[in-house]
Structure formats: C-alpha cells, structure tokens
Design a protein around this motif. Structure first.
Motif, PDB file in Angstrom:
ATOM      1  N   ASP A 156       0.938  -1.189  -0.001  1.00  6.65           N
ATOM      2  CA  ASP A 156      -0.018   0.226   0.027  1.00  6.65           C
ATOM      3  C   ASP A 156       0.932   1.119  -0.062  1.00  6.65           C
ATOM      4  O   ASP A 156       1.660   1.546   0.911  1.00  6.65           O
ATOM      5  N   PRO A 157       0.885   2.147  -1.092  1.00  8.31           N
ATOM      6  CA  PRO A 157       1.774   3.099  -1.187  1.00  8.31           C
ATOM      7  C   PRO A 157       1.552   4.032   0.012  1.00  8.31           C
ATOM      8  O   PRO A 157       2.486   5.004   0.531  1.00  8.31           O
ATOM      9  N   HIS A 158       0.283   4.121   0.794  1.00 12.19           N
ATOM     10  CA  HIS A 158       0.083   4.762   1.789  1.00 12.19           C
ATOM     11  C   HIS A 158       0.282   4.029   3.264  1.00 12.19           C
ATOM     12  O   HIS A 158      -0.137   4.473   4.361  1.00 12.19           O
ATOM     13  N   ASP A 159       1.096   3.046   3.270  1.00 12.57           N
ATOM     14  CA  ASP A 159       1.260   2.252   4.361  1.00 12.57           C
ATOM     15  C   ASP A 159       2.379   3.052   5.335  1.00 12.57           C
ATOM     16  O   ASP A 159       3.408   2.997   4.859  1.00 12.57           O
ATOM     17  N   LYS A 160       1.554   3.523   6.549  1.00 12.89           N
ATOM     18  CA  LYS A 160       2.464   4.563   7.281  1.00 12.89           C
ATOM     19  C   LYS A 160       3.549   3.501   7.951  1.00 12.89           C
ATOM     20  O   LYS A 160       4.423   3.872   8.435  1.00 12.89           O
ATOM     21  N   SER A 161       3.206   2.127   8.179  1.00  9.84           N
ATOM     22  CA  SER A 161       4.241   1.603   8.959  1.00  9.84           C
ATOM     23  C   SER A 161       5.462   1.229   8.295  1.00  9.84           C
ATOM     24  O   SER A 161       6.297   1.160   8.928  1.00  9.84           O
ATOM     25  N   LEU A 162       5.266   1.262   7.053  1.00  8.45           N
ATOM     26  CA  LEU A 162       6.837   1.233   6.283  1.00  8.45           C
ATOM     27  C   LEU A 162       7.665   2.406   6.486  1.00  8.45           C
ATOM     28  O   LEU A 162       8.990   2.117   6.703  1.00  8.45           O
ATOM     29  N   VAL A 163       6.639   3.478   6.295  1.00 13.80           N
ATOM     30  CA  VAL A 163       7.668   4.643   6.781  1.00 13.80           C
ATOM     31  C   VAL A 163       8.140   4.792   8.279  1.00 13.80           C
ATOM     32  O   VAL A 163       9.293   5.058   8.497  1.00 13.80           O
ATOM     33  N   GLY A 164       7.104   4.288   8.988  1.00 13.51           N
ATOM     34  CA  GLY A 164       7.502   4.240  10.608  1.00 13.51           C
ATOM     35  C   GLY A 164       8.976   3.669  10.825  1.00 13.51           C
ATOM     36  O   GLY A 164       9.740   3.969  11.459  1.00 13.51           O
ATOM     37  N   TRP A 165       8.881   2.379  10.361  1.00 12.20           N
ATOM     38  CA  TRP A 165      10.093   1.479  10.200  1.00 12.20           C
ATOM     39  C   TRP A 165      11.253   2.061   9.677  1.00 12.20           C
ATOM     40  O   TRP A 165      12.550   1.919  10.353  1.00 12.20           O
ATOM     41  N   ALA A 166      11.222   2.690   8.475  1.00 15.92           N
ATOM     42  CA  ALA A 166      12.294   3.272   7.949  1.00 15.92           C
ATOM     43  C   ALA A 166      12.951   4.469   8.765  1.00 15.92           C
ATOM     44  O   ALA A 166      14.258   4.610   8.997  1.00 15.92           O
ATOM     45  N   VAL A 167      11.954   5.328   9.472  1.00 17.82           N
ATOM     46  CA  VAL A 167      12.538   6.338  10.287  1.00 17.82           C
ATOM     47  C   VAL A 167      13.092   5.651  11.536  1.00 17.82           C
ATOM     48  O   VAL A 167      14.163   6.255  11.987  1.00 17.82           O
ATOM     49  N   TRP A 168      12.401   4.817  12.178  1.00 15.13           N
ATOM     50  CA  TRP A 168      12.933   4.304  13.445  1.00 15.13           C
ATOM     51  C   TRP A 168      14.290   3.682  13.238  1.00 15.13           C
ATOM     52  O   TRP A 168      15.232   3.977  14.191  1.00 15.13           O
TER      53      TRP A 168
END
Length: 933
Positions: A178-190
C-alpha cells in the motif's frame, strides 16, 4: 546493584548453550489466507550454509538443511562450530487463491549485510552496492516488493554477513503493498533516519563541548565531547548514503568502534560519585584491545576472531554500563545535581545492551534497542552538561555585573583602601615602636630588613641591627652548637624565594628557643616564632621572626616548679603520722648507711654484697610506696635498677663511684624529706611514741586505774595488796608495747591502692592477736617483714576476680594473720584464700635459672623452699610491685638478725603433687617480744 550485574552476567553466560537447532519448521508449507493484517514470519526456517545457486530453485531437496530461528544467529546451527559468513533461509507458503497476483511487501532486517531474495527461483530483490539511485536500507527493515505468482510460493533469502546473524531483528513480516502504508515509513524512520540524525546531533554537540572545554578547562566538558563524538561514529556509519560510497563489510566492522564511548560514559559518571584513576587506565586498555581488534578486521578479515572479540566487547560494554549505573546511583544518594537524570539514561542504555545481547544470541526475538538506548543516555548527558554550562554562564554573567558595579565605584574604593592602608601602615609602625616584643623580617641572603620593632634593641642591647647577617646577629653568642646553627642557615636559604611548601618541609629545623649572652654579659632566654610571608603565587618572600625575652618567665617557672615539688613532698609527709614517718626515716638511714659501708668495703662485684644492697634498697622502696612517698619511690627505683643489673648481667661492671653517687642521690632526698618534716612542718622528733629505748608509752586510763588501786587500799589486807600489785605489774608490762594491728596499720592501709594497680578488689585483712602486745623495738622489723609478705599475698596469692568467680569464690580475697605464744616463741601465721603456692611454676623457673636439674626428684616441700633463694621470682614481668627476685630472702634475712625464723608449711595433704597447694607462712620470734595483757 551487584545482584543485578550477577543476574545479567548469568543470563549472558547461559546464552552460550542457547540457539540450538530446532526440529520444527514454522516457515514450511505455511498457509496464508489473508493479508489484511501483517503476517508475522518470525519463527523457525530452513537454513543451509552451502552457498549454491540452486538453493533458490523451487522443488529443491532440503533434507540436508537444518532448522533455525529467524531472527536469530546461525552460529549454533551446526555442531562443528565452523565460522562462515553466507547463509540461506528457505520457506514455503500456500496463498489463498484470492491472494494470487497480489503485490506484497516483505519487511526483513539483515543489518547492513548484502542480501538477495528469490521467489520461486526468481530474484525479486538485491541489496545494491555502489548504486546511487536506490536506498540500501542499511539498518532499517528492507521493503522487498513482489507479486504473488501462484498459490505456492517458495521464498529463499541469501545473506552475506560477518555477524553470523542473517535475519537480525524484527520486523520480519509480510504486508499487502500500500503506497500509503505508514508502518513502512515508521520502520524506515525508526531504524535509519532517526538514528543517523541523533548521531549527527551528538557529533556537533561533541564539537561544541570541545570548544567549551578549550575555554573553561573543566575536564567534564572534554569527557562529554569525547563520549558524543565517538558515539556518533556508531550511529552515523551505517547511514544509507555511506553504504553507497564504501564497502558494507568495512563499515560493519568500523561502526563497532563507536561503542568505545562506553569508557567516556563511565568517566562522566565519576563526576557524580568518585574518581578511580587506576581503574580508568586499566579499563581504557582493556576496552581498547577488542575495539582495535574489530577495527583491524576492516583491512584483514578473520571471521572466527571477530566473533570472539565481538562477544567479549559486548560483555565489557555491559559491565561498564552497570558500573556507571552504580556511580550515578551513589551520586543520586549524595544529592548530586543531574545524577538522577543520568541514572535513568544509563539504566535505559544498559537494558538496551542487554536486549541486543539476548537478541544476538537468539534467546529472544525483538527489535534492536542499542541505538535507542545510546541516544537516550546521550540526550541525558547533553542535558546535564548543558545545564551545568548554562548555570556557569548565568553565574559568570552575574559576576560580570558585579565586576561592572565594582569598576564603576573603583576610584572611591581605591581612595578608601588607600586611606585604610595608610592608617594600617601607621598602626603597624606604631605597633613596631611600642610593642614589648621583638619583631624582624629576614630577606633574601639571610639579612635583616631595616624595618623592625624597637623592642628588639632592648632585647639584644644594641641599635646595630638593620641589614646585618641574621645568623651572626641572632646565634653567634648563643648556646646552639655549630651543627644546629648550620641547619638553621640551610633552612632559611631553602625557604626564602621558594614555594611555601619548602617552609612546611624545613620549619622543624628552625629553633624555637635558645640562651643568648648579650654585649653586657647578661644571659637571656629567648623564644622564637617563625612565619613565612608569601606573595599571591605562594612564593616565600620573607621570613618573619618574633623574639620574646622569657628570662624572667623561666626564672619564675623554675621557682614555681621548686615550690610545687616542695608542696608535693609536704603533702606526702603529712599523709604519714609523725611517729611512723620518723621510724621510716631512721630505718632508711640505717639501710643507706649499711649500703654505703658495703660499697666501700668491696672493690669488685660480690654476689652476697649485691644481694644485700638490693634487699635494703628494695625494702626502702617498699616502705616508701606503702606510705605514699612517691618522689622517693622513683629515685630509689633508679638505684635499685643498677643493683638489679649487677645481679643479672655477668658483663655489668662494679663501679663503686657510680654506685656511691646513686646512693648519695637517695640519701639527699631522704634528708630533704627529713628537713621538711623537722623544719618546715615543725614535726621534729619521734612524736608521741618517743624513743622506746629511753621512753615508755602507757595508756593514761590504765595508769589512773592502777593509782586508784593504791588510794584507800587496806594495807593490812594481804590479798588486796597482792591484787593491786598484780594489776600494776600488768600495767608495767604493757609499757613500751603496742597492738599488732597498730604496728601493721600503715602496711594494711597501702593494700587497696596496690590491689587497684593489679586490677583486683581490696582484700579483707583479719588480724587476731590473742590479746598479745608487741614491744615497740620490733615494730620496724614487723613493718619491713609484712611490707613484703602482704604485698606478695595480694600479687601472687590472691587470684583475679574472674579466676575467683570461676572457682566459686567471692571476688574479694581474704588474708588472715594469727598471733600466739607457743613453746617459748611468739608465732605469727599468715595465710590467704588464694589458689595456693604455684609449685609447678616455681619448679619450671628454677630449672630455667639452672638452680636444679630438669630430672631432679624433689618433694613439694623441697620445691617450696626454693622461694627463699636470693633473686628468685615467679613473676612473668618486672613491675613496680614484683618480678625483681627480692622478698622472701629479705624476710628471712631480717628475721635472722632478730633470732627469728620463717617457715612455709602446707595446710593439707589431699592436694599433694598438684600444681598449686594451699600453704601458710609461720614466723617465730623469741617470746620476749610479746606481752600478754
């Protein structure tokens, strides 16, 4: 804190047996019905270390593959414990038909390692190297996108890492893309951006604190700077943009060097508790060894060595963190500002290190928290250091404000201070001119400064003082020897112009007093008081010397000491009755005359003569001690020591001159006692008793009663006349006699003080004289005898209170003295209730002194008689009371002079052959010495 460390250490060591190969494969033939929620893939997977291309192909025979945990290490997958860097993971999944053709994302974290992912034999992902258009996802979870090709999907992962931990940490899961999956961004930032950002922040704050240290020179800022800069190395090196520029294997090894920051964190904790310099040096070396070893791997790889160094490094890191936690805890207990914040931060870091250690060993499956814990402790450190800097800045700002205010009023202050200084200068000049004390200063070269107190001219009786050599002026005509004057000169030269510490080292060489002959020939006693005058840097510019003329004080002190001594002698004399004191003086004079005759009649040492000298002097000391004449006791003791040396040391020389001088000293003091008694106190003569050779003493009431018998007496009554004559006869017989209790009163009265010295209660003394009176001529003899006998009973006979209590006896001892007339003799029997005569100790001491042979067969009676030998004593130590080997032989000698004798007899036969036997002394004198009343 120690218990927590032991628990964590136990968990660490317990991990050595962990991560064993599993028998069940969670990732084999797993059914996936829905992707509405992420599918957790953590569990057991098939694994092989055989690096073959066909490992990615579907339908591969995996019977030789093992099952291991993922995430988790693979170092325990095989029993041969080989070290290898490439591993393959494999799993098979059955997707529901509705999911075929769905695009999914596999999140997998392999911590900086190159990775290839295959789906049904087709490569769908390869972590790039030197490719700048794609992210490397170094320490984040890499998002592997692919489309589910069919219902059965065989997933294979090839990972190349020196850590021997392929799938490193969570997340390890499958998402619907999902291009809007926030968990992917969260793991990348974390996992990435946040860590790298914190690293750069720490780096620049480290540079900031380095600049602060350069300005303020406070070492805490330098330690904080080093901790932040070195920690930034661990946080920043795994950044994606660096992985695109440098080999990932090189950065993997080098980023571990940043954990050396634990040393600086430990140093930082010491500012809150205490500094441990030696431990710091050892810890710096110990931590540097594995850190440098890991760094060397970047140029020369030794995988097996890397695995060992990494484990040791993490164990040391954990121990250092726990030590820091303990220091912050003690600092918080001591209410150190910032210690509580640092305790929280360091505790979080220690827990994160523990988590990552357990994760790396496969005991748990979780997210790596090391970077997060490090970020927290760095944040706490930055807060505390910044707070201290800001507090210092505010304080400095306040000080600047105060200085500005002072500068604004500086002229007024200078004027006021100048006036005050002028006033003080005048006061000092006035003081120097009027003070009754000599004050001068010594400058470089040991010369006297021109300014000095006027009274100095009075003391030294000269005006020629300024600029003179201090040594010649002060000590040339003094009583100090050349060696002492040389020491003073060296001390002065080594102090002036040097650090004040030199004065502390050499001040003991500067004399405090001396005697000086002035120009007029007068002798003066002077006291000196030295003080250094230092500049702001602590350098001694001058030495100030205060000189006091204490000549008159010393004269008055000497007179006062003499008067004090005379008062002490008077007090001692008044404590003794006139007749007893006179008797003591007469007997002492007799003993001294006898000793003088013995010394004069012998030109070399004679054993009998030495024993006689010693007995006489010991008797004088015992009598003086009995009457409390302590000054005489001390002087007699010195003479007694000389005789004792002649008795015991064969090499001692008979020096008649020295012995006579010692005897003269005793004679002089005895004469001084007699003079004070006769002249100062007016107690000249023998007192009311008088000289028994010329005068008799009779009870006035008895004499009056006898005279009354004649008044009104019927002289024709023969019976009445006889009765009156008998009464008068009895009265006349009592003339010149006294009771035994009165004769021994002084000796008995001295026993309580003796008992107190020995740590014993005062004994109970019972005297039964059967109504017998003693002729006064024998009083001196009996006092001399019982001075020895009663003191021996208290010292040797009666036990200590503890020994008596243990034996069932009362703590207070008992001494009995029984008098009687038997068989033409006046008999005295002395006994005590002690444990008896120490026969075993007497025999052992006689063997030790060579008086008897070791195999001699002696009866108890024969052993007992040894105590009458000259110089024999069983005391363990020589004291003022006993141990000198004089006593019983003196008693026998005194009795022999008066036709008397002394015997020792045992009181019972039941204790024959025992170490201690109850005994009593039997003294016999001619019956004529006693009178029955």
């Amino acid at each position: 804190m120690r218990k927590l460390f032991l628990v964590l250490l136990g968990l660490w060591l317990g991990c050595l047996a962990g991560a064993q190969a599993q028998s069940r494969c969670d990732a084999c033939d797993r059914r996936i019905e829905s992707l509405d929620q992420p599918v957790k893939l953590a569990g057991t997977w098939l694994f092989t270390r055989d690096d073959r291309p066909e490992n990615a192909q579907p339908g591969l025979d995996t019977k030789d593959w093992v099952v291991i945990k993922a995430p988790g290490p693979w170092k325990k997958a095989y029993a041969d414990k080989q070290v290898y860097s490439v591993g393959w993971y494999r799993g098979s999944f059955e997707f529901a038909p509705a999911l075929v053709g769905t695009e999914v994302v596999l999140l997998v974290n392999t911590y900086m390692a190159p990775m290839q992912v295959y789906v049904n034999g087709k490569q769908v992902y390869q972590r790039p190297h030197h490719v700048n258009i794609e992210r490397y996802y170094s320490i984040q979870a890499a998002p592997v996108r692919f489309v589910v090709p069919q219902g059965r999907v065989e997933l294979a992962l090839r990972i190349d890492t020196p850590l021997m931990t392929g799938v490193y940490q969570l997340p390890f899961e499958l998402h619907r893309f999902d291009p809007h999956d926030k968990s992917l961004v969260g793991w990348a930032v974390w996992g990435g951006e946040l860590r790298v950002t914190v690293g750069w922040v720490a780096f620049f704050f480290g540079l900031f604190f380095l600049l602060v240290f350069v300005k303020v020179r406070y070492s805490m800022y330098l330690v904080a700077s080093a901790a932040n800069v070195v920690s930034a190395w661990f946080l920043v090196l795994p950044a994606d943009y660096l992985m695109a520029l440098f080999p990932e294997r090189t950065l993997t090894y080098l980023h571990y060097l940043g954990l050396y920051a634990a040393l600086f964190m430990y140093l930082f904790s010491q500012y809150f508790y205490k500094f441990t310099p030696r431990v710091n040096k050892v810890l710096a070396v110990v931590l540097a060894v594995p850190a440098l070893g890991i760094g060397v791997m970047a140029v020369h790889e030794v995988p097996a060595l890397f695995q060992a160094l990494r484990s040791v490094f993490f164990l040391m890191l954990l121990g250092t963190c726990l030590a820091s936690v303990y220091f912050y805890y003690r600092g918080m207990r001591a209410r150190q500002h910032g210690a509580g914040i640092m305790l929280v931060g360091m505790s979080m870091f220690a827990l994160s290190v523990t988590n990552d250690s357990l994760l790396g060993m496969g005991l748990i499956q979780s997210v790596s928290l090391g970077a997060s814990g490090l970020s927290i402790v760095l944040a706490a450190m930055l807060f505390v250091a910044s707070r201290r800097f800001s507090d210092t800045f505010v304080e400095n700002k306040r000080l600047v404000s105060d200085l500005t205010h002072i500068n604004e009023n500086l002229e007024n202050l200078v004027g006021e201070r100048t006036a005050a200084l002028r006033e003080k200068t005048n006061d000092i000049q006035s003081m120097l001119q009027n003070m009754p004390q000599g004050v001068l200063t010594l400058v470089s070269g040991g010369r006297i400064h021109p300014e000095y107190s006027a009274y100095l001219e009075t003391i030294f009786e000269t005006r020629d003082i300024a600029n003179r050599d201090a040594m010649g002026f002060l000590f040339e005509r003094s009583n100090l020897g050349p060696d002492v004057r040389s020491q003073i000169e060296v001390a002065i030269a080594s102090v002036i112009g040097e650090d004040s510490m030199n004065y502390d080292f050499n001040s003991h060489l500067l004399v405090g007093e001396c005697e000086l002959e002035t120009a007029s020939g007068a002798r003066k006693a002077l006291e000196f008081s030295w003080s250094p005058i230092c500049d702001d840097g602590g350098t001694v510019e001058k030495l100030m010397l205060c000189v006091r003329d204490v000549t008159e004080l010393r004269r008055l002190a000497a007179e006062a000491a003499g008067q004090k001594r005379e008062l002490e002698l008077i007090g001692e004399i008044l404590g003794v009755s006139q007749e007893k004191f006179q008797s003591f003086i007469e007997s002492s004079q007799q003993f001294l005359s006898e000793n003088l005759a013995v010394i004069g009649s012998h030109s070399e040492r004679n054993a009998d003569a030495v024993n006689l000298l010693f007995r006489n002097m010991h008797t004088i000391k015992g009598n003086a001690r009995t009457y409390g004449l302590l000054h005489l006791t001390n002087v007699v003791h010195e003479a007694e020591q000389a005789y004792d040396l002649l008795r015991k040391d064969e090499a001692a020389v008979w020096d008649a001159t020295a012995l006579t001088a010692q005897l003269d000293a005793v004679q002089a003091l005895v004469s001084e006692y007699a003079k004070i008694n006769d002249v100062t106190l007016g107690r000249k003569g023998p007192g009311r008793r008088g000289n028994v050779e010329k005068f008799l003493m009779i009870d006035k009431a008895q004499l009056g009663q006898a005279l009354q018998q004649f008044e009104g007496l019927d002289r024709e009554n023969v019976a009445a006349m006889r009765e009156a004559l008998s009464g008068i006869e009895r009265t006349l017989k009592r003339m010149g006699t006294e009771p035994l209790q009165d004769v021994l009163a002084g000796v008995v009265d001295s026993l309580p003080s003796l008992a107190q010295e020995l740590g014993k209660p005062a004994p109970q003394v019972q005297i039964e004289d059967q109504g017998l009176m003693i002729k006064s001529q024998l009083s001196g003899l009996l006092r001399n005898l019982f001075t020895h006998l009663l003191r021996n009973a208290v010292d040797h006979g009666i036990e200590t209170p503890a020994e008596r209590t243990a034996a069932g006896k009362p703590a207070q001892g008992r001494i009995e003295l029984l008098a009687s007339l038997e068989g033409g003799h006046y008999r005295l029997v002395l006994r005590d209730d002690g444990r008896g005569l120490a026969l075993a100790k007497i025999r052992a001491r006689a063997i030790e002194r060579g008086l008897i042979e070791a195999d001699a067969q002696l009866s108890d009676e024969q052993v007992a008689q040894l105590i009458f030998l000259p110089g024999f004593s069983t005391a363990e130590h020589v004291t003022e009371v006993s141990g000198r080997g004089v006593g019983m032989d003196a008693v026998r000698e005194f009795l022999a002079r008066e036709a008397g004798r002394i015997d020792l007899r045992f009181r019972a036969t039941a204790d024959a052959g025992q170490d201690f036997r109850a005994a009593e002394f039997v003294i016999e004198l001619p019956a004529a010495v006693a009178v029955e009343t």
